[in-house]
Write a protein that holds these residues in place. Structure first.
Motif, mmCIF file in Angstrom:
data_model
loop_
_atom_site.group_PDB
_atom_site.id
_atom_site.type_symbol
_atom_site.label_atom_id
_atom_site.label_comp_id
_atom_site.label_asym_id
_atom_site.label_seq_id
_atom_site.Cartn_x
_atom_site.Cartn_y
_atom_site.Cartn_z
ATOM 1 N N TYR A 33 7.050 -0.964 10.000
ATOM 2 C CA TYR A 33 6.831 0.211 9.093
ATOM 3 C C TYR A 33 5.833 0.241 7.985
ATOM 4 C CZ TYR A 33 11.848 0.768 10.777
ATOM 5 O OH TYR A 33 12.801 1.456 11.283
ATOM 6 N N ARG A 34 4.461 0.949 8.481
ATOM 7 C CA ARG A 34 3.255 0.768 7.560
ATOM 8 C C ARG A 34 3.058 2.559 7.413
ATOM 9 N NH1 ARG A 34 -1.450 -1.661 10.496
ATOM 10 N NH2 ARG A 34 -3.678 -1.451 8.366
ATOM 11 N N LEU A 35 2.327 1.961 5.609
ATOM 12 C CA LEU A 35 2.141 3.466 4.972
ATOM 13 C C LEU A 35 1.294 3.277 4.614
ATOM 14 C CD1 LEU A 35 3.882 5.629 4.035
ATOM 15 C CD2 LEU A 35 3.917 4.163 0.952
ATOM 16 N N GLU A 36 0.320 4.208 4.673
ATOM 17 C CA GLU A 36 -1.515 4.029 4.632
ATOM 18 C C GLU A 36 -1.847 4.862 3.226
ATOM 19 O OE1 GLU A 36 -2.507 5.544 8.544
ATOM 20 O OE2 GLU A 36 -2.921 3.466 9.405
ATOM 21 N N HIS A 37 -2.415 4.122 2.958
ATOM 22 C CA HIS A 37 -3.159 4.850 1.327
ATOM 23 C C HIS A 37 -4.730 4.586 1.663
ATOM 24 C CE1 HIS A 37 -4.650 5.764 -2.720
ATOM 25 N NE2 HIS A 37 -3.193 6.906 -2.359
ATOM 26 N N GLU A 38 -5.052 5.350 0.428
ATOM 27 C CA GLU A 38 -6.960 5.134 0.628
ATOM 28 C C GLU A 38 -7.056 4.133 -0.457
ATOM 29 O OE1 GLU A 38 -8.972 8.305 -1.187
ATOM 30 O OE2 GLU A 38 -7.817 8.419 -2.601
ATOM 31 N N ASN A 39 -5.962 3.413 -0.556
ATOM 32 C CA ASN A 39 -6.325 1.880 -1.714
ATOM 33 C C ASN A 39 -5.722 0.924 -0.720
ATOM 34 O OD1 ASN A 39 -7.649 4.277 -3.898
ATOM 35 N ND2 ASN A 39 -5.514 3.916 -4.949
#
Length: 224
Positions: A33-39
């Protein structure tokens, strides 16, 4: 996660009203499970053989706010997701510095001495760009490369980082050491705070003991 593969694109997830997150159809290494954010990206797994959460920050985020502020932000994110009592450990540390005025060439390979056997010469479009010492499997590597070539498509942003010290027309060579878990264990670096506290000592070890650039003399014994 169930809808992301069907759409073949990341699906939005509300975590914080002030930040945009998305669930990716792709995994983060061994984390399904991969949660993406610009940081940076978060990985989550129910596996008991791995830490439950993995966080992989963006390099520019670390440079913009500092490593400990990055840890604070990541802790806030997982807390908003309902996870408390998180203890972060460090699996990789990258240390680098940028230099101008070094006329580095492929023939300089014979002038380096390092604790390892592997050396790779890098080229781009037939142009020599630098060296890579060691292998990641050993726990430590060093890359010395022409940053002005590697970052040609974002050179304007790099010039902002270098500021008034940048000399136009002169190549910038980046010396970048990558410390992975086997070496971090030897150096007794586990937490982010320890990594910050030990950064100067790690750099000294890397540039004095692990790798150095020498001027050959008449002494033919390389170990000296």
């Amino acid at each position: 996660k169930q809808t992301a593969p069907d759409a073949d694109e990341s699906q939005p997830l509300e975590v914080d009203a002030e930040a945009e997150f998305a669930v990716s159809p792709r995994s983060l290494t061994k984390y399904a499970y991969r949660l993406e954010h610009e940081n940076g990206d978060f990985g989550f797994t129910p596996s008991e053989s791995l830490p439950a959460i993995r966080f992989q920050p963006r390099a520019y985020f670390i440079q913009a706010v500092g490593p400990l502020a990055v840890v604070d932000w990541a802790t806030e994110v997982v807390t908003d997701l309902g996870v408390t009592g998180v203890r972060w450990s460090v699996s990789r540390v990258d240390l680098f510095s940028d230099w101008q005025g070094w006329d580095l060439a492929g023939n300089d390979r014979a002038n380096f001495v390092w604790r390892g056997k592997h050396l790779t010469t890098r080229e781009q479009d037939g142009q020599f760009t630098g060296f890579e010492f060691g292998r990641r499997s050993s726990g430590m590597t060093c890359r010395i490369y022409d940053k002005t070539v590697e970052a040609a498509d974002r050179l304007d942003s790099m010039k902002l980082l270098w500021g008034s010290r940048y000399l136009p027309g002169s190549p910038v060579h980046r010396i970048e050491f990558e410390f992975r878990r086997p070496i971090l264990r030897e150096l007794r670096v586990d937490s982010p705070q320890q990594a910050v506290d030990m950064a100067d000592g790690m750099w000294a070890y890397a540039t004095d003991d692990w790798l150095s650039h020498r001027t050959p003399t008449s002494d033919s014994t390389r170990s000296r």
